[in-house]
Design a protein around this motif. Structure first.
Motif, PDB file in Angstrom:
ATOM      1  N   LEU A  33       5.280 -17.548  -3.178  1.00  0.00           N
ATOM      2  CA  LEU A  33       6.383 -17.443  -2.671  1.00  0.00           C
ATOM      3  C   LEU A  33       6.797 -15.887  -2.339  1.00  0.00           C
ATOM      4  O   LEU A  33       6.968 -15.466  -3.354  1.00  0.00           O
ATOM      5  CB  LEU A  33       7.388 -18.184  -3.422  1.00  0.00           C
ATOM      6  CG  LEU A  33       7.009 -19.684  -3.524  1.00  0.00           C
ATOM      7  CD1 LEU A  33       8.172 -20.488  -4.669  1.00  0.00           C
ATOM      8  CD2 LEU A  33       7.216 -20.648  -2.433  1.00  0.00           C
ATOM      9  N   LEU A  34       7.307 -15.527  -1.258  1.00  0.00           N
ATOM     10  CA  LEU A  34       7.970 -14.331  -0.816  1.00  0.00           C
ATOM     11  C   LEU A  34       9.402 -14.338  -0.925  1.00  0.00           C
ATOM     12  O   LEU A  34       9.964 -14.924  -0.145  1.00  0.00           O
ATOM     13  CB  LEU A  34       7.345 -13.469   0.186  1.00  0.00           C
ATOM     14  CG  LEU A  34       7.733 -12.474   0.761  1.00  0.00           C
ATOM     15  CD1 LEU A  34       7.553 -11.176  -0.246  1.00  0.00           C
ATOM     16  CD2 LEU A  34       7.131 -12.008   2.081  1.00  0.00           C
ATOM     17  N   ILE A  35      10.129 -13.449  -1.749  1.00  0.00           N
ATOM     18  CA  ILE A  35      11.343 -13.459  -1.599  1.00  0.00           C
ATOM     19  C   ILE A  35      11.844 -11.911  -1.140  1.00  0.00           C
ATOM     20  O   ILE A  35      11.302 -11.084  -1.694  1.00  0.00           O
ATOM     21  CB  ILE A  35      12.057 -13.420  -3.090  1.00  0.00           C
ATOM     22  CG1 ILE A  35      11.778 -14.543  -3.936  1.00  0.00           C
ATOM     23  CG2 ILE A  35      13.606 -13.138  -2.933  1.00  0.00           C
ATOM     24  CD1 ILE A  35      12.408 -14.510  -5.293  1.00  0.00           C
ATOM     25  N   PRO A  36      12.325 -11.962   0.131  1.00  0.00           N
ATOM     26  CA  PRO A  36      12.529 -10.600   0.877  1.00  0.00           C
ATOM     27  C   PRO A  36      13.205  -9.564  -0.111  1.00  0.00           C
ATOM     28  O   PRO A  36      14.237  -9.964  -0.510  1.00  0.00           O
ATOM     29  CB  PRO A  36      13.167 -10.902   1.959  1.00  0.00           C
ATOM     30  CG  PRO A  36      12.904 -12.272   2.275  1.00  0.00           C
ATOM     31  CD  PRO A  36      12.648 -13.053   1.069  1.00  0.00           C
TER      32      PRO A  36
ATOM     33  N   ASN B  10       0.807  -1.050   0.048  1.00  0.00           N
ATOM     34  CA  ASN B  10       0.169   0.079   0.004  1.00  0.00           C
ATOM     35  C   ASN B  10       0.943   1.315   0.062  1.00  0.00           C
ATOM     36  O   ASN B  10       1.144   1.853   1.043  1.00  0.00           O
ATOM     37  CB  ASN B  10      -0.965   0.019   1.075  1.00  0.00           C
ATOM     38  CG  ASN B  10      -1.865   0.960   0.961  1.00  0.00           C
ATOM     39  OD1 ASN B  10      -2.223   1.930   0.079  1.00  0.00           O
ATOM     40  ND2 ASN B  10      -2.569   1.464   2.125  1.00  0.00           N
ATOM     41  N   GLY B  11       1.319   1.823  -1.215  1.00  0.00           N
ATOM     42  CA  GLY B  11       2.110   2.823  -1.282  1.00  0.00           C
ATOM     43  C   GLY B  11       3.374   2.565  -1.517  1.00  0.00           C
ATOM     44  O   GLY B  11       4.076   1.633  -1.122  1.00  0.00           O
ATOM     45  N   SER B  12       4.189   3.584  -2.036  1.00  0.00           N
ATOM     46  CA  SER B  12       5.549   3.569  -2.205  1.00  0.00           C
ATOM     47  C   SER B  12       6.600   3.245  -1.056  1.00  0.00           C
ATOM     48  O   SER B  12       7.665   2.833  -1.391  1.00  0.00           O
ATOM     49  CB  SER B  12       6.072   4.859  -3.042  1.00  0.00           C
ATOM     50  OG  SER B  12       5.980   5.930  -2.195  1.00  0.00           O
ATOM     51  N   ASP B  13       6.166   3.763   0.274  1.00  0.00           N
ATOM     52  CA  ASP B  13       6.933   3.330   1.351  1.00  0.00           C
ATOM     53  C   ASP B  13       6.851   1.968   1.784  1.00  0.00           C
ATOM     54  O   ASP B  13       7.497   1.459   2.745  1.00  0.00           O
ATOM     55  CB  ASP B  13       6.367   4.259   2.417  1.00  0.00           C
ATOM     56  CG  ASP B  13       6.894   5.758   2.117  1.00  0.00           C
ATOM     57  OD1 ASP B  13       7.870   6.072   1.432  1.00  0.00           O
ATOM     58  OD2 ASP B  13       6.083   6.572   2.613  1.00  0.00           O
ATOM     59  N   ASP B  14       6.025   1.096   1.317  1.00  0.00           N
ATOM     60  CA  ASP B  14       5.751  -0.133   1.663  1.00  0.00           C
ATOM     61  C   ASP B  14       6.600  -1.024   0.796  1.00  0.00           C
ATOM     62  O   ASP B  14       6.673  -1.030  -0.234  1.00  0.00           O
ATOM     63  CB  ASP B  14       4.133  -0.522   1.439  1.00  0.00           C
ATOM     64  CG  ASP B  14       3.699  -1.707   2.248  1.00  0.00           C
ATOM     65  OD1 ASP B  14       4.619  -2.517   2.710  1.00  0.00           O
ATOM     66  OD2 ASP B  14       2.570  -2.238   1.944  1.00  0.00           O
ATOM     67  N   CYS B  15       7.399  -1.877   1.600  1.00  0.00           N
ATOM     68  CA  CYS B  15       8.402  -2.874   0.639  1.00  0.00           C
ATOM     69  C   CYS B  15       8.332  -4.205   1.216  1.00  0.00           C
ATOM     70  O   CYS B  15       9.340  -4.419   2.213  1.00  0.00           O
ATOM     71  CB  CYS B  15       9.695  -2.167   0.520  1.00  0.00           C
ATOM     72  SG  CYS B  15      10.876  -2.704  -0.561  1.00  0.00           S
ATOM     73  N   ASN B  16       7.611  -5.093   0.766  1.00  0.00           N
ATOM     74  CA  ASN B  16       7.741  -6.499   1.444  1.00  0.00           C
ATOM     75  C   ASN B  16       8.845  -7.311   0.593  1.00  0.00           C
ATOM     76  O   ASN B  16       9.563  -7.997   1.176  1.00  0.00           O
ATOM     77  CB  ASN B  16       6.282  -7.087   1.035  1.00  0.00           C
ATOM     78  CG  ASN B  16       5.327  -6.525   2.008  1.00  0.00           C
ATOM     79  OD1 ASN B  16       5.284  -6.320   3.264  1.00  0.00           O
ATOM     80  ND2 ASN B  16       4.061  -5.913   1.244  1.00  0.00           N
ATOM     81  N   GLY B  17       8.691  -7.357  -0.607  1.00  0.00           N
ATOM     82  CA  GLY B  17       9.511  -8.301  -1.487  1.00  0.00           C
ATOM     83  C   GLY B  17       8.846  -8.587  -2.623  1.00  0.00           C
ATOM     84  O   GLY B  17       7.633  -8.328  -2.927  1.00  0.00           O
ATOM     85  N   LEU B  18       9.352  -9.736  -3.290  1.00  0.00           N
ATOM     86  CA  LEU B  18       8.955 -10.328  -4.791  1.00  0.00           C
ATOM     87  C   LEU B  18       7.840 -11.311  -4.310  1.00  0.00           C
ATOM     88  O   LEU B  18       8.211 -12.314  -3.386  1.00  0.00           O
ATOM     89  CB  LEU B  18       9.828 -10.811  -5.382  1.00  0.00           C
ATOM     90  CG  LEU B  18      10.306  -9.520  -6.565  1.00  0.00           C
ATOM     91  CD1 LEU B  18      11.373  -8.508  -5.806  1.00  0.00           C
ATOM     92  CD2 LEU B  18      11.208 -10.037  -7.630  1.00  0.00           C
ATOM     93  N   PHE B  19       6.644 -11.300  -4.754  1.00  0.00           N
ATOM     94  CA  PHE B  19       5.641 -12.235  -4.688  1.00  0.00           C
ATOM     95  C   PHE B  19       5.775 -13.116  -5.880  1.00  0.00           C
ATOM     96  O   PHE B  19       5.532 -12.640  -6.838  1.00  0.00           O
ATOM     97  CB  PHE B  19       4.134 -11.745  -4.328  1.00  0.00           C
ATOM     98  CG  PHE B  19       4.227 -11.564  -2.877  1.00  0.00           C
ATOM     99  CD1 PHE B  19       3.773 -12.459  -1.897  1.00  0.00           C
ATOM    100  CD2 PHE B  19       4.456 -10.019  -2.427  1.00  0.00           C
ATOM    101  CE1 PHE B  19       3.642 -11.948  -0.506  1.00  0.00           C
ATOM    102  CE2 PHE B  19       4.214  -9.847  -1.160  1.00  0.00           C
ATOM    103  CZ  PHE B  19       3.769 -10.627  -0.093  1.00  0.00           C
ATOM    104  N   VAL B  20       5.919 -14.405  -5.849  1.00  0.00           N
ATOM    105  CA  VAL B  20       5.783 -15.385  -7.188  1.00  0.00           C
ATOM    106  C   VAL B  20       4.393 -16.196  -6.837  1.00  0.00           C
ATOM    107  O   VAL B  20       4.243 -16.582  -6.049  1.00  0.00           O
ATOM    108  CB  VAL B  20       6.903 -16.348  -7.053  1.00  0.00           C
ATOM    109  CG1 VAL B  20       6.653 -17.317  -8.377  1.00  0.00           C
ATOM    110  CG2 VAL B  20       8.093 -15.734  -7.005  1.00  0.00           C
TER     111      VAL B  20
END
Length: 219
Positions: A103-106, A38-48
């Motif tokens: 799958l989440l890659i940080p 949610n927004g440019s400040d939110d950074c989880n990782g890549l979701f496959v």
């Protein structure tokens, strides 16, 4: 369902790089309606995406939504790792449209390997380019396509996704996808119904004449 089965450049990475990615990946079960980003400040990782559906959309100052693109099985959600793309400013919301297995890659792990690996860096650039193409396609649709053509195309696309002529979707949800008020969607759907192209019921739309819809979508 391992990461190597979904990352096209896997065999071009070194053993160390593959081990770094594989050891950091996290399996995620995401409930329908969960906001992933949610927004440019939110950074989880890549979701496959292993299964399910993810929607990427933007919200106007007036609160109106419009879908930028959707992701399905084997797609990679790059923009959920916004901190990797420092030179690009955007404000998007990413939501699970259905229960999604991923799958989440940080982000920091992916960024570290990408810095070392030209193949992964090139793949990331290609992925970003394809998403930019999606944005330009959407802009073209909004600027040059009539609403009846856009709505027809959406109904046909949704039918293909669901593999069914009966769509369990509200007029409001369609409006959110297309960036149009619910009332506009309802009026056009009622016109489609009067022309025998769809049948409307509470929370559902059934396509009754796919050929007619296709002709309108091609306008």
């Amino acid at each position: 369902m391992e990461l190597k089965d979904y990352l096209p450049v896997w065999n071009k990475l070194t053993d160390t790089q593959r081990n770094t990615l594989a050891s950091s990946v996290i399996r995620k079960k995401i409930r329908k309606g969960t906001i992933i980003h949610n927004g440019s400040d939110d950074c989880n990782g890549l979701f496959v995406v292993l299964s399910g559906e993810i929607r990427v959309y933007t919200i106007s100052d007036g609160g109106r939504e419009i879908t930028i693109y959707r992701l399905f099985e084997r797609d990679i959600c790059l923009l959920s790792a916004s901190c990797i793309l420092k030179s690009i400013q955007f404000n998007l919301t990413i939501e699970a449209q259905k229960g999604t297995d991923a799958l989440l890659i940080p982000a920091e792990i992916y960024k570290g390997v990408m810095t070392e690996s030209a193949p992964l860096s090139n793949f990331t650039s290609e992925l970003l380019s394809s998403r930019f193409t999606d944005v330009m396609w959407l802009l073209d649709q909004i600027m040059w396509k009539s609403f009846d053509a856009r709505l027809s195309a959406f109904l046909l696309e949704q039918s293909d996704i669901e593999n069914s002529a009966s769509l369990q979707i509200t007029h409001e949800a369609i409006g959110n996808h297309l960036g149009s008020p619910r009332e506009v969607v309802t009026r056009m759907l009622k016109y489609f119904q009067s022309e025998g192209m769809v049948s409307l019921s509470r929370g559902a739309i059934t396509i009754t004449d796919r050929q007619k819809l296709a002709k309108i979508a091609e306008k």
